[in-house]
Design a protein around this motif. Structure first.
Motif, PDB file in Angstrom:
ATOM      1  N   SER A 219       0.832  -1.208   0.000  1.00 12.69           N
ATOM      2  CA  SER A 219       0.000   0.000   0.000  1.00 12.69           C
ATOM      3  C   SER A 219       0.865   1.256   0.000  1.00 12.69           C
ATOM      4  N   SER A 220       2.056   1.174   0.616  1.00  8.51           N
ATOM      5  CA  SER A 220       2.985   2.305   0.581  1.00  8.51           C
ATOM      6  C   SER A 220       3.419   2.609  -0.847  1.00  8.51           C
ATOM      7  N   CYS A 221       3.548   1.565  -1.654  1.00 11.97           N
ATOM      8  CA  CYS A 221       3.931   1.770  -3.058  1.00 11.97           C
ATOM      9  C   CYS A 221       2.834   2.512  -3.821  1.00 11.97           C
ATOM     10  N   TRP A 222       1.582   2.175  -3.557  1.00 14.37           N
ATOM     11  CA  TRP A 222       0.482   2.922  -4.171  1.00 14.37           C
ATOM     12  C   TRP A 222       0.546   4.383  -3.748  1.00 14.37           C
ATOM     13  N   ASP A 223       0.816   4.627  -2.459  1.00 15.87           N
ATOM     14  CA  ASP A 223       0.887   6.002  -1.968  1.00 15.87           C
ATOM     15  C   ASP A 223       2.024   6.779  -2.629  1.00 15.87           C
ATOM     16  N   VAL A 224       3.170   6.123  -2.786  1.00 17.28           N
ATOM     17  CA  VAL A 224       4.307   6.773  -3.443  1.00 17.28           C
ATOM     18  C   VAL A 224       3.916   7.209  -4.852  1.00 17.28           C
ATOM     19  N   HIS A 225       3.321   6.297  -5.590  1.00 18.64           N
ATOM     20  CA  HIS A 225       2.968   6.598  -6.978  1.00 18.64           C
ATOM     21  C   HIS A 225       1.915   7.695  -7.050  1.00 18.64           C
ATOM     22  N   THR A 226       0.871   7.589  -6.231  1.00 13.20           N
ATOM     23  CA  THR A 226      -0.210   8.578  -6.255  1.00 13.20           C
ATOM     24  C   THR A 226       0.276   9.973  -5.884  1.00 13.20           C
ATOM     25  N   PHE A 227       1.160  10.030  -4.890  1.00 11.50           N
ATOM     26  CA  PHE A 227       1.626  11.330  -4.394  1.00 11.50           C
ATOM     27  C   PHE A 227       2.711  11.940  -5.270  1.00 11.50           C
ATOM     28  N   LEU A 228       3.688  11.119  -5.681  1.00  6.92           N
ATOM     29  CA  LEU A 228       4.868  11.674  -6.334  1.00  6.92           C
ATOM     30  C   LEU A 228       4.716  11.898  -7.829  1.00  6.92           C
ATOM     31  N   VAL A 229       3.824  11.180  -8.493  1.00  7.16           N
ATOM     32  CA  VAL A 229       3.638  11.427  -9.926  1.00  7.16           C
ATOM     33  C   VAL A 229       3.118  12.844 -10.188  1.00  7.16           C
ATOM     34  N   PRO A 230       2.083  13.343  -9.454  1.00  4.41           N
ATOM     35  CA  PRO A 230       1.712  14.748  -9.654  1.00  4.41           C
ATOM     36  C   PRO A 230       2.838  15.721  -9.347  1.00  4.41           C
ATOM     37  N   VAL A 231       3.654  15.420  -8.314  1.00  5.88           N
ATOM     38  CA  VAL A 231       4.769  16.308  -7.974  1.00  5.88           C
ATOM     39  C   VAL A 231       5.805  16.300  -9.095  1.00  5.88           C
ATOM     40  N   LEU A 232       6.167  15.091  -9.585  1.00  4.85           N
ATOM     41  CA  LEU A 232       7.115  14.987 -10.697  1.00  4.85           C
ATOM     42  C   LEU A 232       6.571  15.693 -11.936  1.00  4.85           C
ATOM     43  N   GLY A 233       5.282  15.436 -12.234  1.00  5.05           N
ATOM     44  CA  GLY A 233       4.684  16.053 -13.407  1.00  5.05           C
ATOM     45  C   GLY A 233       4.666  17.572 -13.316  1.00  5.05           C
ATOM     46  N   HIS A 234       4.369  18.104 -12.150  1.00  8.63           N
ATOM     47  CA  HIS A 234       4.369  19.560 -11.956  1.00  8.63           C
ATOM     48  C   HIS A 234       5.775  20.123 -12.135  1.00  8.63           C
ATOM     49  N   GLU A 235       6.786  19.436 -11.584  1.00  6.15           N
ATOM     50  CA  GLU A 235       8.169  19.892 -11.725  1.00  6.15           C
ATOM     51  C   GLU A 235       8.604  19.903 -13.183  1.00  6.15           C
ATOM     52  N   ARG A 236       8.071  18.974 -13.980  1.00  3.97           N
ATOM     53  CA  ARG A 236       8.501  18.848 -15.372  1.00  3.97           C
ATOM     54  C   ARG A 236       7.578  19.574 -16.336  1.00  3.97           C
ATOM     55  N   GLY A 237       6.627  20.343 -15.804  1.00  2.00           N
ATOM     56  CA  GLY A 237       5.778  21.174 -16.630  1.00  2.00           C
ATOM     57  C   GLY A 237       4.680  20.450 -17.375  1.00  2.00           C
ATOM     58  N   LEU A 238       4.258  19.283 -16.913  1.00  2.00           N
ATOM     59  CA  LEU A 238       3.199  18.538 -17.571  1.00  2.00           C
ATOM     60  C   LEU A 238       1.837  19.114 -17.183  1.00  2.00           C
ATOM     61  N   SER A 239       0.884  19.031 -18.095  1.00  2.00           N
ATOM     62  CA  SER A 239      -0.455  19.553 -17.833  1.00  2.00           C
ATOM     63  C   SER A 239      -1.232  18.598 -16.930  1.00  2.00           C
ATOM     64  N   ALA A 240      -2.355  19.088 -16.392  1.00  2.00           N
ATOM     65  CA  ALA A 240      -3.193  18.242 -15.539  1.00  2.00           C
ATOM     66  C   ALA A 240      -3.721  17.042 -16.311  1.00  2.00           C
ATOM     67  N   THR A 241      -4.048  17.230 -17.590  1.00  2.00           N
ATOM     68  CA  THR A 241      -4.545  16.120 -18.397  1.00  2.00           C
ATOM     69  C   THR A 241      -3.486  15.037 -18.552  1.00  2.00           C
ATOM     70  N   VAL A 242      -2.232  15.432 -18.815  1.00  2.00           N
ATOM     71  CA  VAL A 242      -1.152  14.458 -18.982  1.00  2.00           C
ATOM     72  C   VAL A 242      -0.890  13.720 -17.676  1.00  2.00           C
ATOM     73  N   ILE A 243      -0.861  14.456 -16.567  1.00  2.00           N
ATOM     74  CA  ILE A 243      -0.640  13.818 -15.262  1.00  2.00           C
ATOM     75  C   ILE A 243      -1.776  12.844 -14.958  1.00  2.00           C
ATOM     76  N   GLY A 244      -3.008  13.281 -15.205  1.00  2.00           N
ATOM     77  CA  GLY A 244      -4.143  12.383 -14.986  1.00  2.00           C
ATOM     78  C   GLY A 244      -4.087  11.164 -15.878  1.00  2.00           C
ATOM     79  N   THR A 245      -3.595  11.325 -17.105  1.00  2.00           N
ATOM     80  CA  THR A 245      -3.489  10.195 -18.023  1.00  2.00           C
ATOM     81  C   THR A 245      -2.424   9.204 -17.558  1.00  2.00           C
ATOM     82  N   ILE A 246      -1.309   9.713 -17.028  1.00  2.00           N
ATOM     83  CA  ILE A 246      -0.262   8.826 -16.502  1.00  2.00           C
ATOM     84  C   ILE A 246      -0.811   7.990 -15.343  1.00  2.00           C
ATOM     85  N   LEU A 247      -1.511   8.653 -14.421  1.00  2.00           N
ATOM     86  CA  LEU A 247      -2.141   7.908 -13.330  1.00  2.00           C
ATOM     87  C   LEU A 247      -3.227   6.983 -13.863  1.00  2.00           C
ATOM     88  N   GLY A 248      -3.937   7.434 -14.888  1.00  2.00           N
ATOM     89  CA  GLY A 248      -4.965   6.590 -15.479  1.00  2.00           C
ATOM     90  C   GLY A 248      -4.395   5.359 -16.160  1.00  2.00           C
TER      91      GLY A 248
END
Length: 394
Positions: A219-248
């Protein structure tokens, strides 16, 4: 599975999707709004932790309540709480209100999931059918993990945050439509509840303790992915749609593997599936921080979805085989408390550690812990409890 069981499962999965998609959508939208308003990753970690705070304290009472009341009453309460919390975010889209929405959505989803999982476990007859029904039930969160973030991301980019919040607020009420006709199982006899003792007595069993430790790591791995992908995406200038698609993409991969598992249930062994998933997760987490392109992040999300998506049905099947029939609600409550306790503590830790040593290091640390812990899964055995009364066909 017989046709009646398939019909019941379809209704329960639909209800699960409606409630869970509300939470997962807010779990993407709320942190993105906080980041765009200038809040730090540590503040976002606090916001995400609140989604799991209420279930930490209510999981055990919710499990006992489900043993007493069954399915419909817990789900009705969940629908009301989730709708009220989401409506607040529509009316007042500010950080402090989003924190309250996180609390209410987390509490509602936690209560409903325990009641649904307990109900489904009682529909199954035997270990193979347990793996099948929980494989199908696991498809629900996979769909909602895609649906919630993806729809929220598209709505944010197209119409703004308030419109996204409004759409998410409409989802919980749909769950009651699917649950209202469910046939309740016979409640647990009062004498069985009175002689069970504390819920913590379940942890005296060595196999159950191993299962809880494994469940916490994954479950910690799910938390890492859920939390850090938006942070990584924001740092790299990805849009909300792209970040949502990666999580999707992660959620779709988890769904795909779970769709296959009902047909493989008779050939799968819980310990092999869980241990293999832990090793694969450790390897993928080692690579994730090294990629920067959106397509590469999406590809790794898909592989991670395959690995982690196979685990939940095996854990749920193991839990129902290990625990007495009349204490399934309590056992599910302990599991939910461990998962949500991790989800409270871990985002706080991820935000603090990520600020100190970088987001990539968090991936590596968690991956190393899961890899080191994988030998525990190889020794996991599931045997029906001596205290468990015989199952009767539904």
């Amino acid at each position: 599975m017989n046709p009646n069981l398939r019909t019941d499962l379809a209704r329960l999965i639909a209800a699960q999707i409606c409630l869970h998609a509300c939470m997962t959508g807010f779990r993407l939208a709320a942190p993105l709004m906080a980041l765009r308003e200038g809040f730090s990753p540590a503040a976002v970690g606090v916001l995400l932790a609140l989604f799991a705070l209420a279930p930490v304290f209510m999981a055990l009472p919710a499990g006992r309540y489900a043993d007493r009341r069954g399915l419909r009453k817990p789900v009705a309460i969940s629908v009301g709480v989730a709708t009220a919390g989401a409506a607040l975010a529509v009316a007042f889209p500010v950080f402090i209100v989003l924190c309250l929405t996180a609390l209410t959505c987390g509490a509602a989803t936690g209560l409903a999931m325990i009641a649904l999982q307990r109900h489904v476990g009682r529909l199954a007859n035997g270990p193979t059918e347990l793996r099948q029904v929980f494989s199908w039930m696991a498809v629900g969160p996979s769909i909602s993990n895609f649906l919630g973030p993806f729809v929220a991301g598209v709505m944010i980019d197209s119409f703004g945050f308030r419109a996204a919040f409004l759409l998410l607020a409409l989802l919980p009420s749909m769950a009651w439509y699917w649950v209202r006709r469910a046939v309740e199982h016979e409640p647990v006899a009062p004498e069985l509840r009175q002689t069970s003792g504390s819920s913590w007595n379940l942890l005296k069993d060595k196999g159950f303790r191993k299962l809880m430790a494994i469940n916490w790591m994954l479950s910690s791995c799910w938390d890492v992915h859920t939390f850090l992908v938006p942070v990584l995406g924001h740092e790299r200038g990805l849009s909300a749609t792209v970040i949502g698609t990666i999580l999707g993409a992660f959620a779709l991969a988890a769904t795909a593997i779970r769709l296959l598992m009902p047909w493989l249930a008779a050939r799968l062994r819980e310990s092999v599936v869980i241990a293999s998933a832990m090793v694969a997760t450790a390897l993928l987490f080692a690579v994730y921080p090294l990629v920067h392109a959106a397509w590469a992040m999406g590809a790794l999300s898909v592989l991670l979805g395959f690995a982690l998506g196979s685990v939940q049905p095996m854990i749920m099947s193991s839990l129902h085989q290990m625990t007495p029939h009349h204490r399934h609600g309590e056992a599910l409550g302990l599991r939910a408390m461990a998962i949500n306790g991790s989800s409270v503590v871990m985002p706080l830790m991820f935000g603090s550690v990520g600020a100190l040593i970088g987001v990539g290091a968090v991936f590596w640390l968690v991956g190393a812990a899961v890899g080191i812990g994988s030998p525990i899964a190889w020794t996991l055995r599931t045997e029906p409890s001596d205290q468990d009364p015989p199952r009767t066909p539904p």
